[in-house]
Design an enzyme around this catalytic site. Structure first.
Site, PDB file in Angstrom:
ATOM      1  N   GLN A 141     -24.043  14.477 -26.336  1.00 16.66           N
ATOM      2  CA  GLN A 141     -22.316  14.790 -26.651  1.00 16.66           C
ATOM      3  C   GLN A 141     -21.483  13.429 -26.100  1.00 16.66           C
ATOM      4  O   GLN A 141     -20.436  13.202 -26.692  1.00 16.66           O
ATOM      5  CB  GLN A 141     -21.996  15.872 -25.693  1.00 16.66           C
ATOM      6  CG  GLN A 141     -20.357  16.156 -26.082  1.00 16.66           C
ATOM      7  CD  GLN A 141     -19.935  16.548 -27.641  1.00 16.66           C
ATOM      8  OE1 GLN A 141     -20.974  16.838 -28.186  1.00 16.66           O
ATOM      9  NE2 GLN A 141     -18.610  16.426 -27.882  1.00 16.66           N
ATOM     10  N   GLN A 200     -21.147  10.418 -33.291  1.00 17.54           N
ATOM     11  CA  GLN A 200     -22.613  10.213 -33.772  1.00 17.54           C
ATOM     12  C   GLN A 200     -23.296  11.524 -33.986  1.00 17.54           C
ATOM     13  O   GLN A 200     -24.164  11.964 -34.991  1.00 17.54           O
ATOM     14  CB  GLN A 200     -23.412   9.265 -32.739  1.00 17.54           C
ATOM     15  CG  GLN A 200     -24.550   9.031 -33.017  1.00 17.54           C
ATOM     16  CD  GLN A 200     -25.559   8.172 -32.010  1.00 17.54           C
ATOM     17  OE1 GLN A 200     -25.333   7.050 -32.220  1.00 17.54           O
ATOM     18  NE2 GLN A 200     -26.050   8.630 -31.095  1.00 17.54           N
ATOM     19  N   MET A 219     -31.443   3.389 -27.239  1.00 20.08           N
ATOM     20  CA  MET A 219     -31.342   1.758 -27.303  1.00 20.08           C
ATOM     21  C   MET A 219     -31.860   1.425 -25.997  1.00 20.08           C
ATOM     22  O   MET A 219     -31.774   0.109 -25.688  1.00 20.08           O
ATOM     23  CB  MET A 219     -29.969   1.292 -27.599  1.00 20.08           C
ATOM     24  CG  MET A 219     -29.582   1.631 -28.716  1.00 20.08           C
ATOM     25  SD  MET A 219     -28.449   0.705 -29.534  1.00 20.08           S
ATOM     26  CE  MET A 219     -27.015   0.802 -28.337  1.00 20.08           C
ATOM     27  N   MET A 275     -21.871   8.219 -17.803  1.00 20.31           N
ATOM     28  CA  MET A 275     -23.003   7.160 -17.812  1.00 20.31           C
ATOM     29  C   MET A 275     -23.222   6.550 -19.133  1.00 20.31           C
ATOM     30  O   MET A 275     -23.223   7.066 -20.130  1.00 20.31           O
ATOM     31  CB  MET A 275     -24.208   7.765 -17.404  1.00 20.31           C
ATOM     32  CG  MET A 275     -24.354   8.401 -16.191  1.00 20.31           C
ATOM     33  SD  MET A 275     -25.709   9.230 -15.606  1.00 20.31           S
ATOM     34  CE  MET A 275     -25.642   9.741 -13.831  1.00 20.31           C
ATOM     35  N   HIS A 298     -29.712   9.642 -20.426  1.00 19.13           N
ATOM     36  CA  HIS A 298     -30.965   9.583 -21.411  1.00 19.13           C
ATOM     37  C   HIS A 298     -32.098  10.618 -20.815  1.00 19.13           C
ATOM     38  O   HIS A 298     -32.512  11.399 -21.787  1.00 19.13           O
ATOM     39  CB  HIS A 298     -31.678   8.425 -21.388  1.00 19.13           C
ATOM     40  CG  HIS A 298     -30.918   7.033 -21.959  1.00 19.13           C
ATOM     41  ND1 HIS A 298     -30.243   5.942 -21.216  1.00 19.13           N
ATOM     42  CD2 HIS A 298     -30.242   7.068 -23.372  1.00 19.13           C
ATOM     43  CE1 HIS A 298     -29.696   5.258 -21.982  1.00 19.13           C
ATOM     44  NE2 HIS A 298     -29.510   5.870 -23.137  1.00 19.13           N
TER      45      HIS A 298
HETATM   46  P1  AMP Z   1     -28.000   4.943 -26.446  1.00 14.26           P
HETATM   47  O1  AMP Z   1     -29.168   4.476 -25.457  1.00 14.26           O
HETATM   48  O2  AMP Z   1     -26.522   4.735 -25.654  1.00 14.26           O
HETATM   49  O3  AMP Z   1     -27.849   4.625 -27.911  1.00 14.26           O
HETATM   50  O4  AMP Z   1     -27.954   6.546 -26.189  1.00 14.26           O
HETATM   51  C1  AMP Z   1     -29.017   7.009 -26.677  1.00 14.26           C
HETATM   52  C2  AMP Z   1     -28.722   8.445 -26.603  1.00 14.26           C
HETATM   53  O5  AMP Z   1     -28.184   9.028 -25.499  1.00 14.26           O
HETATM   54  C3  AMP Z   1     -27.768   8.961 -27.549  1.00 14.26           C
HETATM   55  O6  AMP Z   1     -27.792  10.323 -28.142  1.00 14.26           O
HETATM   56  C4  AMP Z   1     -26.403   9.191 -26.521  1.00 14.26           C
HETATM   57  O7  AMP Z   1     -25.360  10.092 -26.964  1.00 14.26           O
HETATM   58  C5  AMP Z   1     -27.171   9.715 -25.197  1.00 14.26           C
HETATM   59  N1  AMP Z   1     -26.383   9.551 -24.279  1.00 14.26           N
HETATM   60  C6  AMP Z   1     -25.694   8.171 -23.746  1.00 14.26           C
HETATM   61  N2  AMP Z   1     -25.138   8.279 -22.529  1.00 14.26           N
HETATM   62  C7  AMP Z   1     -25.092   9.758 -22.501  1.00 14.26           C
HETATM   63  C8  AMP Z   1     -24.722  10.434 -21.214  1.00 14.26           C
HETATM   64  N3  AMP Z   1     -23.877   9.973 -20.233  1.00 14.26           N
HETATM   65  N4  AMP Z   1     -24.764  11.855 -21.272  1.00 14.26           N
HETATM   66  C9  AMP Z   1     -25.773  12.449 -22.073  1.00 14.26           C
HETATM   67  N5  AMP Z   1     -26.313  11.720 -23.059  1.00 14.26           N
HETATM   68  C10 AMP Z   1     -26.135  10.399 -23.320  1.00 14.26           C
END
Ligand code: AMP
Length: 282
Positions: free
Chosen positions: A149, A154, A30, A185, A37
């Protein structure tokens, strides 16, 4: 790196890459990128030639009163970070491109696994996730896709959807990236006030305490849950949404720790809802 807005151009880009014999990886996000990311991009680059990152704040996965409008967005900054991180193309469609006005009727639903944890607190959230992820898979047709993870439920729901619906790609789940002080993060961390930011450390601390209890032989899930709740309740700025101890594959609550266990929690700091989790193997 190309920033692609239209589905037509996205398909064309993928066709060009395929003709050149490239394997394609997709990292759905997102946006408002952080090192978590970018670690997914690194994982993708290990498994394919060309990485497409989608950046789309999906209205379908936000409930009424959630932070859809406020969700941080900065495509200029994201483009720079993604390019440095080795992304070949960003797919950043508008809402109208993904859900053309005039009616949208088709959804993808994964049962059972979406009933507990975040599915319980956020009704309809996972239907929004699985629907948009299916659309992204159909548009990009990647060989692999990488999820974090961090969003443990999800990742399990997506893996199940791919298996159940015979989607022709491989899902990779990458570890949680944390700040130096332990906070997982998240794009939502920018919402935290300085005092909430400090208070948020209770999440990783509580998960670590539970992990240590398990490592020292504790097998009663209730003891672990109580230990986590006690830690979090001692933090005045924190309000628990849930603390759950479940099987890491089926997400069913467990009484006795055995095998791969997911300890997952969601906690509010003011209006900001943060999630974190830890896997223990006993
Ligand atoms: P989001 O933009 O928050 O929807 O996350 C996009 C992707 O990044 C999803 O697969 C999340 O699980 C992954 N993600 C978000 N935060 C982290 C993190 N701290 N460590 C690893 N992956 C992450």
């Amino acid at each position: 790196m190309e920033v692609i807005r239209g589905i037509g151009r996205m398909r064309e880009f993928v066709r060009e890459q395929r003709l050149a014999g490239k394997q394609i990886g997709l990292v759905p996000t997102m946006g408002y990128l952080h090192a978590g990311h970018l670690s997914l991009v690194q994982e993708a680059l290990k498994a394919c030639d060309v990485v497409v990152m989608s950046i789309f704040v999906n209205p379908l996965q936000f409930g009424v009163g959630e932070d859809y409008e406020d969700y941080p967005r900065d495509l200029t900054r994201d483009s720079e970070l993604a390019e440095e991180g080795g992304v070949a193309a960003i797919f950043a469609p508008s809402v109208a491109e993904m859900y053309p006005p005039g009616g949208y009727y088709s959804y993808v639903d994964v049962e059972k696994l979406t009933e507990g944890l975040c599915g319980k607190s956020r009704p309809g959230h996972f239907r929004g996730v699985t629907t948009v992820v299916t659309k992204l898979f159909n548009i990009v047709q990647p060989d692999i896709a990488v999820f974090g993870q961090k969003d443990a439920q999800q990742a399990i729901v997506i893996q199940r959807m791919v298996r159940d619906l015979n989607m022709p790609l491989r899902i990779i789940v990458a570890p949680i990236m944390r700040e130096a002080d332990g906070l997982a993060m998240s794009s939502r961390n920018v919402y935290l006030s300085p005092s909430e930011r400090k208070a948020s450390l209770v999440l990783s601390r509580a998960l670590n305490i539970a992990g240590e209890l398990a490592a020292n032989g504790e097998r009663d899930a209730n003891v672990l849950r109580k230990a986590i709740e006690t830690q979090i309740q001692a933090e005045p700025l924190a309000r628990i949404d849930y603390v759950e101890i479940v099987g890491a594959e089926d997400l069913k609550p467990v009484e006795i720790l055995q095998g791969r266990i997911l300890i997952a929690l969601a906690v509010f700091f003011g209006k900001t809802r943060l999630i974190d989790n830890r896997i223990v193997e006993v």
